[in-house]
Design a protein around this motif. Structure first.
Motif, PDB file in Angstrom:
ATOM      1  N   ASP A 111      43.045  18.831  -1.221  1.00 51.94           N
ATOM      2  CA  ASP A 111      43.838  17.606  -1.339  1.00 51.94           C
ATOM      3  C   ASP A 111      43.091  16.594  -2.205  1.00 51.94           C
ATOM      4  OD1 ASP A 111      41.887  16.441   0.294  1.00 51.94           O
ATOM      5  OD2 ASP A 111      43.173  16.398   2.075  1.00 51.94           O
ATOM      6  N   ARG A 112      43.666  15.419  -2.362  1.00 52.56           N
ATOM      7  CA  ARG A 112      43.077  14.384  -3.236  1.00 52.56           C
ATOM      8  C   ARG A 112      41.681  13.952  -2.796  1.00 52.56           C
ATOM      9  NH1 ARG A 112      48.607  11.038  -3.396  1.00 52.56           N
ATOM     10  NH2 ARG A 112      49.663  12.354  -4.916  1.00 52.56           N
ATOM     11  N   ASP A 113      41.407  14.082  -1.492  1.00 52.23           N
ATOM     12  CA  ASP A 113      40.103  13.694  -0.957  1.00 52.23           C
ATOM     13  C   ASP A 113      39.087  14.834  -1.004  1.00 52.23           C
ATOM     14  OD1 ASP A 113      41.166  11.183  -0.368  1.00 52.23           O
ATOM     15  OD2 ASP A 113      41.881  11.874   1.599  1.00 52.23           O
ATOM     16  N   GLY A 114      39.490  15.992  -1.556  1.00 53.46           N
ATOM     17  CA  GLY A 114      38.585  17.131  -1.650  1.00 53.46           C
ATOM     18  C   GLY A 114      38.530  17.992  -0.398  1.00 53.46           C
ATOM     19  N   ASN A 115      39.427  17.720   0.572  1.00 51.65           N
ATOM     20  CA  ASN A 115      39.457  18.518   1.795  1.00 51.65           C
ATOM     21  C   ASN A 115      40.234  19.804   1.559  1.00 51.65           C
ATOM     22  OD1 ASN A 115      38.176  16.446   3.366  1.00 51.65           O
ATOM     23  ND2 ASN A 115      40.137  15.375   3.398  1.00 51.65           N
ATOM     24  N   ASP A 116      39.724  20.907   2.128  1.00 56.17           N
ATOM     25  CA  ASP A 116      40.434  22.175   2.027  1.00 56.17           C
ATOM     26  C   ASP A 116      41.681  22.143   2.894  1.00 56.17           C
ATOM     27  OD1 ASP A 116      38.545  23.205   0.315  1.00 56.17           O
ATOM     28  OD2 ASP A 116      37.484  24.349   1.866  1.00 56.17           O
ATOM     29  N   ARG A 117      42.785  22.579   2.337  1.00 56.86           N
ATOM     30  CA  ARG A 117      44.059  22.685   3.055  1.00 56.86           C
ATOM     31  C   ARG A 117      44.584  24.101   2.884  1.00 56.86           C
ATOM     32  NH1 ARG A 117      44.561  18.274   6.307  1.00 56.86           N
ATOM     33  NH2 ARG A 117      43.977  16.436   5.131  1.00 56.86           N
ATOM     34  N   TYR A 118      45.302  24.562   3.874  1.00 55.35           N
ATOM     35  CA  TYR A 118      45.876  25.903   3.848  1.00 55.35           C
ATOM     36  C   TYR A 118      47.378  25.788   4.043  1.00 55.35           C
ATOM     37  CZ  TYR A 118      41.023  27.177   4.511  1.00 55.35           C
ATOM     38  OH  TYR A 118      39.667  27.305   4.361  1.00 55.35           O
ATOM     39  N   ILE A 119      48.107  26.637   3.353  1.00 57.66           N
ATOM     40  CA  ILE A 119      49.559  26.619   3.472  1.00 57.66           C
ATOM     41  C   ILE A 119      50.075  28.053   3.479  1.00 57.66           C
ATOM     42  CG2 ILE A 119      49.946  26.426   0.989  1.00 57.66           C
ATOM     43  CD1 ILE A 119      52.330  24.577   1.677  1.00 57.66           C
ATOM     44  N   THR A 120      51.101  28.291   4.288  1.00 61.96           N
ATOM     45  CA  THR A 120      51.793  29.578   4.314  1.00 61.96           C
ATOM     46  C   THR A 120      53.200  29.340   3.811  1.00 61.96           C
ATOM     47  OG1 THR A 120      50.463  30.338   6.178  1.00 61.96           O
ATOM     48  CG2 THR A 120      52.538  31.489   5.781  1.00 61.96           C
ATOM     49  N   GLU A 121      53.637  30.163   2.860  1.00 59.71           N
ATOM     50  CA  GLU A 121      54.952  30.009   2.245  1.00 59.71           C
ATOM     51  C   GLU A 121      55.679  31.342   2.235  1.00 59.71           C
ATOM     52  OE1 GLU A 121      53.930  26.747  -1.190  1.00 59.71           O
ATOM     53  OE2 GLU A 121      53.167  28.782  -1.476  1.00 59.71           O
ATOM     54  N   ILE A 122      56.984  31.271   2.113  1.00 55.70           N
ATOM     55  CA  ILE A 122      57.803  32.451   1.893  1.00 55.70           C
ATOM     56  C   ILE A 122      58.155  32.466   0.415  1.00 55.70           C
ATOM     57  CG2 ILE A 122      60.024  33.574   2.304  1.00 55.70           C
ATOM     58  CD1 ILE A 122      58.689  31.407   4.984  1.00 55.70           C
ATOM     59  N   VAL A 123      57.702  33.498  -0.298  1.00 59.31           N
ATOM     60  CA  VAL A 123      58.090  33.677  -1.689  1.00 59.31           C
ATOM     61  C   VAL A 123      59.361  34.507  -1.652  1.00 59.31           C
ATOM     62  CG1 VAL A 123      57.471  34.625  -3.935  1.00 59.31           C
ATOM     63  CG2 VAL A 123      55.729  33.521  -2.519  1.00 59.31           C
ATOM     64  N   ALA A 124      60.476  33.873  -1.995  1.00 65.08           N
ATOM     65  CA  ALA A 124      61.783  34.522  -1.875  1.00 65.08           C
ATOM     66  C   ALA A 124      61.997  35.525  -2.987  1.00 65.08           C
ATOM     67  CB  ALA A 124      62.892  33.478  -1.885  1.00 65.08           C
ATOM     68  N   TYR A 171      70.592  32.567   3.368  1.00 67.13           N
ATOM     69  CA  TYR A 171      69.873  33.769   3.775  1.00 67.13           C
ATOM     70  C   TYR A 171      68.730  33.921   2.785  1.00 67.13           C
ATOM     71  CZ  TYR A 171      68.853  38.793   3.945  1.00 67.13           C
ATOM     72  OH  TYR A 171      68.231  40.011   4.021  1.00 67.13           O
ATOM     73  N   VAL A 172      67.507  34.101   3.292  1.00 67.68           N
ATOM     74  CA  VAL A 172      66.332  34.255   2.435  1.00 67.68           C
ATOM     75  C   VAL A 172      65.602  35.519   2.854  1.00 67.68           C
ATOM     76  CG1 VAL A 172      64.057  33.312   1.836  1.00 67.68           C
ATOM     77  CG2 VAL A 172      66.012  31.782   2.048  1.00 67.68           C
ATOM     78  N   GLU A 173      65.244  36.314   1.856  1.00 67.52           N
ATOM     79  CA  GLU A 173      64.411  37.483   2.091  1.00 67.52           C
ATOM     80  C   GLU A 173      63.256  37.427   1.109  1.00 67.52           C
ATOM     81  OE1 GLU A 173      65.123  42.140   1.426  1.00 67.52           O
ATOM     82  OE2 GLU A 173      66.557  41.186   2.789  1.00 67.52           O
ATOM     83  N   GLY A 174      62.062  37.686   1.591  1.00 69.64           N
ATOM     84  CA  GLY A 174      60.905  37.620   0.713  1.00 69.64           C
ATOM     85  C   GLY A 174      59.654  38.070   1.430  1.00 69.64           C
ATOM     86  N   LYS A 175      58.525  37.510   1.011  1.00 63.91           N
ATOM     87  CA  LYS A 175      57.247  37.881   1.615  1.00 63.91           C
ATOM     88  C   LYS A 175      56.461  36.626   1.982  1.00 63.91           C
ATOM     89  CE  LYS A 175      54.563  38.186  -2.662  1.00 63.91           C
ATOM     90  NZ  LYS A 175      53.659  38.996  -3.462  1.00 63.91           N
ATOM     91  N   LEU A 176      55.587  36.766   2.965  1.00 61.20           N
ATOM     92  CA  LEU A 176      54.697  35.683   3.371  1.00 61.20           C
ATOM     93  C   LEU A 176      53.484  35.642   2.457  1.00 61.20           C
ATOM     94  CD1 LEU A 176      54.301  35.737   7.254  1.00 61.20           C
ATOM     95  CD2 LEU A 176      55.334  33.966   5.853  1.00 61.20           C
ATOM     96  N   THR A 177      53.143  34.449   2.025  1.00 62.31           N
ATOM     97  CA  THR A 177      51.916  34.273   1.253  1.00 62.31           C
ATOM     98  C   THR A 177      51.160  33.084   1.831  1.00 62.31           C
ATOM     99  OG1 THR A 177      52.972  32.831  -0.367  1.00 62.31           O
ATOM    100  CG2 THR A 177      52.924  35.184  -0.884  1.00 62.31           C
ATOM    101  N   SER A 178      49.864  33.139   1.743  1.00 59.44           N
ATOM    102  CA  SER A 178      49.002  32.034   2.191  1.00 59.44           C
ATOM    103  C   SER A 178      48.093  31.659   1.038  1.00 59.44           C
ATOM    104  CB  SER A 178      48.156  32.451   3.388  1.00 59.44           C
ATOM    105  OG  SER A 178      48.987  32.792   4.465  1.00 59.44           O
TER     106      SER A 178
END
Length: 152
Positions: free
Chosen positions: A86-99, A74-81
């Motif tokens: 990356d290694r090639d200099g491309n912008d990447r986006y990620i959404t995570e749950i900070v528990a 069971y995980v409770e937390g908040k969404l963060t983006s």
């Protein structure tokens, strides 16, 4: 405003734990949740969603000791983006749950529920919510009477 996520699912792999230059521990793991539904032909289908979960400090340490691939949690937390390159200099986006709260739902060999965590010093939001006790339940100071027959 509210930013709250609650999930029950399985770890996709063992927690990956790192120690930052500051000495702070951080753990990450993918978590799978399943949704079952009937398709147009009436057949049951399962849709799996994957979530990236991040744990800080004491939660990271406990996850490292207590959780493994396949664990039901069971995980409770908040969404963060966040954005990174990356290694090639491309912008990447990620959404995570900070528990903020995580509990193992796996049964012990003895048949009882395994211990849950966090402890009071594991709050990654460092005092943002003073009303959270060790079990993770909210305490408003106005506790209902024991005879309260409300269904919630």
């Amino acid at each position: 405003m509210i930013n709250k996520v609650t999930l029950i699912g399985n770890l996709g792999k063992d927690p990956e734990v790192r120690i930052l230059d500051s000495g702070t521990k951080v753990a990450k793991f993918p978590m799978a949740t399943n949704e079952n539904y009937k398709d147009k032909s009436g057949e049951w289908q399962t849709k799996t969603e994957w979530h990236d979960v991040v744990l800080w400090r004491g939660l990271a340490e406990q996850a490292e000791r207590q959780l493994k691939k396949g664990s039901l949690v069971y995980v409770e937390g908040k969404l963060t983006s966040r954005k990174y390159q990356d290694r090639d200099g491309n912008d990447r986006y990620i959404t995570e749950i900070v528990a903020r709260i995580i509990r193992s739902l796996d049964r012990k060999e003895s048949g009882g529920m395994s211990s849950s965590f966090p402890s009071s010093d594991d709050d990654p939001f460092s005092g943002q919510d003073e009303n959270v006790n060790n079990s993770g339940s909210q305490s408003s100071g106005n506790e209902p009477d024991e005879d309260d027959d409300l269904p919630f």
